[in-house]
Motif scaffolding. Structure first.
Motif, short mmCIF file in Angstrom:
data_model
loop_
_atom_site.label_atom_id
_atom_site.label_comp_id
_atom_site.label_asym_id
_atom_site.label_seq_id
_atom_site.Cartn_x
_atom_site.Cartn_y
_atom_site.Cartn_z
N LEU A 20 0.94 -1.17 -0.07
CA LEU A 20 0.14 0.02 0.05
C LEU A 20 0.94 1.25 0.18
N THR A 21 0.53 2.32 -0.69
CA THR A 21 1.23 3.61 -0.73
C THR A 21 1.11 4.30 0.57
N ASP A 22 -0.20 4.34 1.19
CA ASP A 22 -0.48 5.09 2.32
C ASP A 22 -1.49 4.46 3.28
N ALA A 23 -1.10 3.14 3.82
CA ALA A 23 -1.93 2.32 4.50
C ALA A 23 -2.66 3.27 5.60
N THR A 24 -2.16 4.07 6.31
CA THR A 24 -2.75 5.02 7.41
C THR A 24 -3.88 5.66 6.95
#
Length: 74
Positions: A20-24
């Protein structure tokens, strides 16, 4: 990583997540609002394949988590 949203927890538990690029940010989005998911299929194709099934199963998880699946045939 421990996810706050039901969607991300289910996808992670079932092995749908590899990178994922930006899981958060995605987890925060999925836990605070309805996330739409989209897939499209070519109705003139001779058949569907395993990749199509994976997309359909993923959209079903999205729907069961209270989000909005969108499927386009055409």
């Amino acid at each position: 990583m421990t996810y706050a949203s039901t969607l991300m927890r289910q996808l992670d538990e079932r092995g749908y997540i590899h990178q994922l690029t930006d899981a958060t940010a995605l987890d925060t989005l999925a836990s605070t609002q309805i996330v739409p998911g989209y897939i499209g299929f070519d109705a003139t194709a001779p058949s569907l394949h395993v990749g199509s099934l994976v997309q359909i199963m993923m959209l079903r998880r999205l729907q069961r988590s209270g989000h909005k699946p969108i499927v386009l045939m055409g």
